[in-house]
Scaffold this active site. Sequence first.
Site, mmCIF file in Angstrom:
data_model
loop_
_atom_site.group_PDB
_atom_site.id
_atom_site.type_symbol
_atom_site.label_atom_id
_atom_site.label_comp_id
_atom_site.label_asym_id
_atom_site.label_seq_id
_atom_site.Cartn_x
_atom_site.Cartn_y
_atom_site.Cartn_z
ATOM 1 N N ASP A 75 2.627 -10.672 -25.118
ATOM 2 C CA ASP A 75 3.147 -9.603 -25.233
ATOM 3 C C ASP A 75 4.665 -9.513 -25.413
ATOM 4 O O ASP A 75 5.419 -9.994 -24.543
ATOM 5 C CB ASP A 75 2.817 -8.868 -23.649
ATOM 6 C CG ASP A 75 3.422 -7.494 -23.444
ATOM 7 O OD1 ASP A 75 4.532 -6.910 -24.323
ATOM 8 O OD2 ASP A 75 2.748 -6.677 -22.665
ATOM 9 N N HIS A 76 5.135 -9.074 -26.525
ATOM 10 C CA HIS A 76 6.427 -9.397 -27.059
ATOM 11 C C HIS A 76 7.345 -8.903 -26.314
ATOM 12 O O HIS A 76 8.565 -9.283 -26.148
ATOM 13 C CB HIS A 76 6.373 -8.944 -28.468
ATOM 14 C CG HIS A 76 6.708 -7.721 -28.660
ATOM 15 N ND1 HIS A 76 5.499 -6.866 -28.961
ATOM 16 C CD2 HIS A 76 7.632 -6.619 -28.845
ATOM 17 C CE1 HIS A 76 5.949 -5.468 -29.103
ATOM 18 N NE2 HIS A 76 7.269 -5.496 -28.883
ATOM 19 N N HIS A 120 2.503 -3.129 -22.263
ATOM 20 C CA HIS A 120 3.895 -3.241 -21.999
ATOM 21 C C HIS A 120 4.324 -2.769 -20.805
ATOM 22 O O HIS A 120 5.221 -3.105 -20.072
ATOM 23 C CB HIS A 120 4.649 -2.595 -23.219
ATOM 24 C CG HIS A 120 4.200 -3.273 -24.654
ATOM 25 N ND1 HIS A 120 4.131 -4.588 -24.788
ATOM 26 C CD2 HIS A 120 4.092 -2.587 -25.884
ATOM 27 C CE1 HIS A 120 3.774 -4.653 -26.108
ATOM 28 N NE2 HIS A 120 3.730 -3.401 -26.538
#
Length: 504
Positions: free
Chosen positions: A187-188, A250
């Site tokens: 999950d960047h 996110h």
Amino acid sequence: MSNQSHSHLAPFVMVLFGGAGDLARRKLLPALYGLYRSGLIHQDFQVIGLGRSERGPEEYREVVRQAVNQYFRVPVDDEDGLQSFCNKFEYMSLDVRDSAGYQQLKEQVEMRERESDIPENRLFYLAISPQLFGEVSTHLRENGLTQGSGWRRLVIEKPFGDDYPSAEKLNNQIQESFAEEDIYRIDHYLGKEMIQNIQVIRFANTLFEHIWNNQYISNVQITASETVGVEDRVAYYDHAGALRDMVQNHILQMVMLVAMEPPSHLKPEAIHEEKVKVLRSLRRWSGTAVDENMVRGQYTGGIQDGKEVPGYREEEGVPTDSLNETFVAGRLYIDNFRWSGVPFYIRSGKRMDRKTTEVVIQFKSVPDNLYFHKDNNLGPNLLVIKINPQEGLSLQINAKKPGTETEVVPIAMDFCHDCGTETPEAYESLLRDALEGDRTYFTHWEEVALAWKFVDPIREAWDRSEASSLCFYEAGSTGPKEADGLLQQDGTQWHLTELRGRQR
């Protein structure tokens, strides 16, 4: 090029599926170069890029060179270093569905390991369609690529499934080939500097940790807004929508980091254990509670940055009767001792008035006090954690206005995290962690499962209601008025602040 010692780093072979795709060119290749340039990975590594197209090795190295020159965060001024970096790349054409091709891949990997004396450490990065994750994992195992004396790690991107059943099926398939501790679900957002700073702000400062609870905090607001529209993601986005695309991963990750208890120690297992406890305590909405606590919206045409932009249904490739949401807002509750009664307000949308990702902690207001003049409308104390595009911290307090006797005004104490410093991109941090075997900022299966179990009933309620639950907002606005209404019901409002002196 850094001369930093590499004694703690291990050489490796990286197998990059989708080696010339958009994600690889924009993010992964520049991130790998950044780590190489800074001496943060072992200099003895090899990369085998995979793709469907036929390419020669020099042709692929030119793709790598162009990607670094175009997308690396600062101009590249070391041509010799860049050439040395590009020389570590090879290319192989592979149909990922064809098992026979994996034997050739195995031979390529083993040859690179022999030539560079690399001890069978292999990082498999799947920058390809999520529908292929399970099949590729199976082919890697069946063709012996997951066996050997070194480590084997699998890095995969979101989305991980479309709902809980599909995610569980995919996870079971992958875990036939890789153990959970060898699966790195990216999950960047978790690679962003200020996301990683949330734990430090909380646990390294008694100033905050002792008031980080329902006795002192009125509410928490999490905003992740974009100014862009759907762009070239229509095929995926019109099916996923903002709920699956942003909230399930996110947004809920940020909720977990803000709300988690202090871990017993700073090891990945302890941190993930506390994050999972948050999701277990997260009140789940279904039926009429979805209408009362969740808002979904879709942007219409409007003016953005002085230009007229189309509505979502007017975007190329979007059905003219699409009921897909481009905006989500919600009121969440975490039913545990620390957070009981504190609403967590979340919102995320496209074509908003500004691009920002931030967490706002709103503290409870001071009691009415005759000391303060009745005309003083005291604002609440706010702790604002700026994540993107600004990175920093702002603490808003009340103080006497200079030159007056009792007039009180809000003032902000700002800290800019990325002013004058070269901040690594999120993918640099995450790639480095994967190569070092640190899963702290990667998503565990239990987090994925519980997130889907929260999201799925909301999705089902919206699908049943069809058009009746969808509201609209003009492009370039702050979102639908119904999202403001969620907070107005509780006597508060959304807060957005800017760090002083920063304009982007």
